[in-house]
Design a protein around this motif. Structure first.
Motif, PDB file in Angstrom:
ATOM      1  N   ALA A  69       0.817  -1.216   0.000  1.00  7.78           N
ATOM      2  CA  ALA A  69       0.000   0.000   0.000  1.00  7.78           C
ATOM      3  C   ALA A  69       0.849   1.264   0.000  1.00  7.78           C
ATOM      4  O   ALA A  69       0.509   2.245  -0.663  1.00  7.78           O
ATOM      5  CB  ALA A  69      -0.940  -0.006   1.206  1.00  7.78           C
ATOM      6  N   GLU A  70       1.962   1.256   0.727  1.00  4.34           N
ATOM      7  CA  GLU A  70       2.796   2.455   0.799  1.00  4.34           C
ATOM      8  C   GLU A  70       3.336   2.833  -0.578  1.00  4.34           C
ATOM      9  O   GLU A  70       3.302   4.001  -0.979  1.00  4.34           O
ATOM     10  CB  GLU A  70       3.951   2.241   1.780  1.00  4.34           C
ATOM     11  N   SER A  71       3.823   1.849  -1.329  1.00  3.43           N
ATOM     12  CA  SER A  71       4.326   2.119  -2.677  1.00  3.43           C
ATOM     13  C   SER A  71       3.207   2.563  -3.613  1.00  3.43           C
ATOM     14  O   SER A  71       3.381   3.470  -4.446  1.00  3.43           O
ATOM     15  CB  SER A  71       5.012   0.876  -3.242  1.00  3.43           C
ATOM     16  N   LEU A  72       2.049   1.933  -3.479  1.00  9.72           N
ATOM     17  CA  LEU A  72       0.917   2.294  -4.328  1.00  9.72           C
ATOM     18  C   LEU A  72       0.440   3.714  -4.039  1.00  9.72           C
ATOM     19  O   LEU A  72       0.105   4.472  -4.968  1.00  9.72           O
ATOM     20  CB  LEU A  72      -0.216   1.299  -4.126  1.00  9.72           C
ATOM     21  N   LEU A  73       0.404   4.099  -2.781  1.00  8.41           N
ATOM     22  CA  LEU A  73      -0.012   5.456  -2.411  1.00  8.41           C
ATOM     23  C   LEU A  73       1.011   6.496  -2.863  1.00  8.41           C
ATOM     24  O   LEU A  73       0.651   7.601  -3.266  1.00  8.41           O
ATOM     25  CB  LEU A  73      -0.236   5.541  -0.905  1.00  8.41           C
ATOM     26  N   LYS A  74       2.283   6.150  -2.803  1.00  9.95           N
ATOM     27  CA  LYS A  74       3.305   7.075  -3.313  1.00  9.95           C
ATOM     28  C   LYS A  74       3.179   7.248  -4.819  1.00  9.95           C
ATOM     29  O   LYS A  74       3.401   8.340  -5.354  1.00  9.95           O
ATOM     30  CB  LYS A  74       4.698   6.557  -2.949  1.00  9.95           C
ATOM     31  N   ASN A  75       2.804   6.189  -5.510  1.00  7.68           N
ATOM     32  CA  ASN A  75       2.579   6.281  -6.958  1.00  7.68           C
ATOM     33  C   ASN A  75       1.407   7.210  -7.249  1.00  7.68           C
ATOM     34  O   ASN A  75       1.454   8.038  -8.171  1.00  7.68           O
ATOM     35  CB  ASN A  75       2.315   4.895  -7.534  1.00  7.68           C
ATOM     36  N   LEU A  76       0.339   7.084  -6.453  1.00  6.93           N
ATOM     37  CA  LEU A  76      -0.800   7.988  -6.604  1.00  6.93           C
ATOM     38  C   LEU A  76      -0.361   9.434  -6.435  1.00  6.93           C
ATOM     39  O   LEU A  76      -0.709  10.307  -7.239  1.00  6.93           O
ATOM     40  CB  LEU A  76      -1.880   7.642  -5.579  1.00  6.93           C
ATOM     41  N   GLN A  77       0.397   9.708  -5.388  1.00  8.69           N
ATOM     42  CA  GLN A  77       0.850  11.070  -5.129  1.00  8.69           C
ATOM     43  C   GLN A  77       1.698  11.607  -6.286  1.00  8.69           C
ATOM     44  O   GLN A  77       1.562  12.771  -6.679  1.00  8.69           O
ATOM     45  CB  GLN A  77       1.658  11.123  -3.827  1.00  8.69           C
ATOM     46  N   SER A  78       2.538  10.753  -6.862  1.00  2.92           N
ATOM     47  CA  SER A  78       3.355  11.176  -7.998  1.00  2.92           C
ATOM     48  C   SER A  78       2.500  11.467  -9.227  1.00  2.92           C
ATOM     49  O   SER A  78       2.749  12.429  -9.960  1.00  2.92           O
ATOM     50  CB  SER A  78       4.390  10.097  -8.326  1.00  2.92           C
ATOM     51  N   CYS A  79       1.476  10.652  -9.453  1.00  5.29           N
ATOM     52  CA  CYS A  79       0.594  10.880 -10.601  1.00  5.29           C
ATOM     53  C   CYS A  79      -0.200  12.174 -10.444  1.00  5.29           C
ATOM     54  O   CYS A  79      -0.506  12.850 -11.431  1.00  5.29           O
ATOM     55  CB  CYS A  79      -0.369   9.704 -10.772  1.00  5.29           C
ATOM     56  N   LEU A  80      -0.536  12.522  -9.211  1.00  7.32           N
ATOM     57  CA  LEU A  80      -1.287  13.751  -8.949  1.00  7.32           C
ATOM     58  C   LEU A  80      -0.381  14.974  -8.855  1.00  7.32           C
ATOM     59  O   LEU A  80      -0.878  16.089  -8.699  1.00  7.32           O
ATOM     60  CB  LEU A  80      -2.078  13.610  -7.635  1.00  7.32           C
ATOM     61  N   GLY A  81       0.907  14.782  -8.953  1.00  5.86           N
ATOM     62  CA  GLY A  81       1.839  15.904  -8.927  1.00  5.86           C
ATOM     63  C   GLY A  81       1.763  16.720 -10.204  1.00  5.86           C
ATOM     64  O   GLY A  81       1.125  16.338 -11.190  1.00  5.86           O
ATOM     65  N   VAL A  82       2.460  17.856 -10.222  1.00  2.00           N
ATOM     66  CA  VAL A  82       2.460  18.736 -11.393  1.00  2.00           C
ATOM     67  C   VAL A  82       3.824  18.755 -12.079  1.00  2.00           C
ATOM     68  O   VAL A  82       4.054  19.526 -13.004  1.00  2.00           O
ATOM     69  CB  VAL A  82       2.035  20.165 -10.999  1.00  2.00           C
ATOM     70  N   SER A  83       4.721  17.904 -11.623  1.00  7.46           N
ATOM     71  CA  SER A  83       6.018  17.752 -12.270  1.00  7.46           C
ATOM     72  C   SER A  83       6.549  16.366 -11.935  1.00  7.46           C
ATOM     73  O   SER A  83       6.077  15.711 -11.004  1.00  7.46           O
ATOM     74  CB  SER A  83       7.003  18.833 -11.795  1.00  7.46           C
ATOM     75  N   GLY A  84       7.526  15.920 -12.698  1.00  5.54           N
ATOM     76  CA  GLY A  84       8.107  14.609 -12.450  1.00  5.54           C
ATOM     77  C   GLY A  84       7.670  13.572 -13.465  1.00  5.54           C
ATOM     78  O   GLY A  84       6.731  13.780 -14.246  1.00  5.54           O
ATOM     79  N   ARG A  85       8.325  12.446 -13.455  1.00  4.60           N
ATOM     80  CA  ARG A  85       8.120  11.390 -14.444  1.00  4.60           C
ATOM     81  C   ARG A  85       6.691  10.871 -14.471  1.00  4.60           C
ATOM     82  O   ARG A  85       6.126  10.605 -15.539  1.00  4.60           O
ATOM     83  CB  ARG A  85       9.088  10.241 -14.153  1.00  4.60           C
TER      84      ARG A  85
END
Length: 473
Positions: A69-85
């Motif tokens: 869950a921790e990795s999946l939630l971090k992926n969510l946060q990255s997808c909702l970001g405005v910069s980054g891969r």
């Protein structure tokens, strides 16, 4: 009950207050959920995050690995970001220095961060497990189309490893996509956490996927063009009140009203965003008829509007008498025709009542300038002292037919006596050209007519204030 917005000592009356409750309507056998969907009901953003938690909980249960869950939630946060891969909407690359796009960048960051926090909280609470039970979540499936959302390397290892499967991948993809759609849908709203949306039977059982066509149009405008206000309203209408076929500057729908966020705010308020209000300006329609109406401009093309040419200089005494306006403004329907409504600001100076189109006031606010926005390259080199300014009473402008403009070049100065609501009314009466709003302490510092963009008919200095909004209910 009357609905008011208070701006320090001033008050704006805006129809009748509504009480909105979020409710979902689940079937009796709610634990039988072979496929994920949003139950019919009224939701706010946080409610939708709660409902989508079932997808993440099902992924972790089916993986047999709660630590994932921790990795999946971090992926969510990255997808909702405005910069980054992994960022689905990399607005930071194009919007940080663009005044018209910056409010949407700020919104995307704020909403994305908040959704990530809520997603983590609901997972830790195991809200879906408590609602549906472990058996139902282990059996949950959802056919999710590929939306090309990038996974972090850690998530790739988890979902494509020995414990993963195509079915689990689709559940996680749908989880990401629903929260990305949620972020994008509520991006136009300053008070996005409060906005209620009605989910009905049919296509909306697939969650927020019904907003995709309008979202694609909105994001295209945002990424590659200057965002017109109508496009922001069009997007909001598309999922809150899709039955409306025309677009104005705002609208009323079953669950409230949507208006430019600047209404009832200090003159320095954002020009781009919308605000939802728990009120109706028009009474509920008869059973079977829609409550939805478009708030439209009295003049679709302000260039074609009637103009009054103002040229006379007034005395100090006249000017002082002209700004004694009452500290209340009503917004009232002026004309209603086939779902299109013209709203007027109604204000009084104790002797006369003036009416100003709300749409034109909002247009004037978008086109106005603040002193700090005027580029040095547009300045006129010949300075002009305060004694040479042409002063006008606010009542002179508000009483003129059509839109007011000026016969004489030079600096035209209009004081409002510290009443912020009169500033808004004047923005709806002045032809929106070279209008600069200053505050009291800035007036003496303006030594030259700093033309905002061109040199037609001089500069209009509109004396406003930094009044703050204290109550919005």
């Amino acid at each position: 009950m009357e609905y008011r917005i208070k701006l320090e000592n001033s008050s704006l009356r805006l129809g009748s207050r509504m009480d909105i409750e979020t409710t979902t309507f689940r079937s009796v056998d709610s634990q039988e959920i072979p496929q994920w969907e949003l139950p019919v009901g009224v939701y706010r953003a946080q409610d939708i995050v709660r409902e989508t938690s079932a997808l993440l909980e099902a992924v972790c249960l089916q993986l047999g690995d709660s630590a994932a869950a921790e990795s999946l939630l971090k992926n969510l946060q990255s997808c909702l970001g405005v910069s980054g891969r992994e960022a689905v909407l990399p607005l930071a690359l194009i919007a940080s220095e663009d005044e018209t796009k910056r409010p949407f960048l700020d919104q995307a960051q704020q909403i994305g961060n908040t959704l990530s926090i809520w997603a983590r909280e609901y997972y830790l609470e195991k809200s879906a497990w408590l609602m549906y039970g472990e058996k139902a979540l282990l059996q949950l499936v959802h056919r999710s189309q590929c939306d090309n959302h990038r996974w972090t390397p850690e998530v790739v290892s988890i979902l494509m490893g020995p414990k993963g499967s195509p079915e689990i991948m689709q559940l996680f993809n749908e989880y990401l996509h629903q929260l990305i759609l949620l972020r994008d849908a509520f991006m136009p709203f300053e008070n996005w956490e409060e906005v209620p949306i009605m989910i009905v039977e049919g296509d909306q059982a697939k969650g927020l996927r019904f907003v995709e066509p309008a979202r694609n149009r909105f994001l295209t405008e945002l990424m590659v063009k200057q965002m017109p206000h109508r496009e922001v309203v069009r997007f909001a209408q598309s999922f809150l009140s899709p039955e409306l076929s025309t677009v104005g500057y705002g609208f009323q729908y079953r669950l409230g009203m949507v208006l430019p966020a600047a209404i009832g705010k200090p003159i320095t308020a954002t020009k781009s965003l919308l605000c939802w209000h728990p009120a109706h300006l028009l009474p509920n329609q008869k059973a079977g008829e829609s409550d939805s109406v478009v708030f439209d401009y009295a003049e679709g093309d302000y260039y074609a509007a009637t103009r009054s040419w103002i040229g006379s200089r007034i005395s100090k005494q006249q000017n002082n008498n002209g700004v004694s306006f009452q500290n209340e403004i009503d917004i009232v329907p002026e004309a209603i025709e086939q779902g299109r409504v013209i709203l007027n600001m109604r204000l009084s100076d104790g002797n006369y009542e003036y009416r100003v189109d709300v749409g034109q006031a909002m247009r004037g606010h978008r086109y106005m300038y603040r002193p700090e926005q005027i580029d040095a390259a547009t300045e006129i080199t010949a300075s002009q002292s305060r004694s040479e300014w042409i002063e006008h009473a606010a009542s002179e402008i508000l009483g003129a037919p059509g839109l007011a403009t000026f016969n004489e070049d030079g600096v035209h100065y209009i004081s409002v006596g510290g009443n912020p609501l009169v500033v808004w009314a004047l923005l709806g009466k002045l032809f929106p050209l070279n209008v600069v709003v200053i505050v009291d302490e800035q007036a003496d510092g303006v030594g030259a007519p700093l033309l905002a963009g061109n040199k037609l008919r001089g500069l209009i200095l509109l004396n406003g204030s930094y009044s703050r909004q204290v109550v919005t209910r």
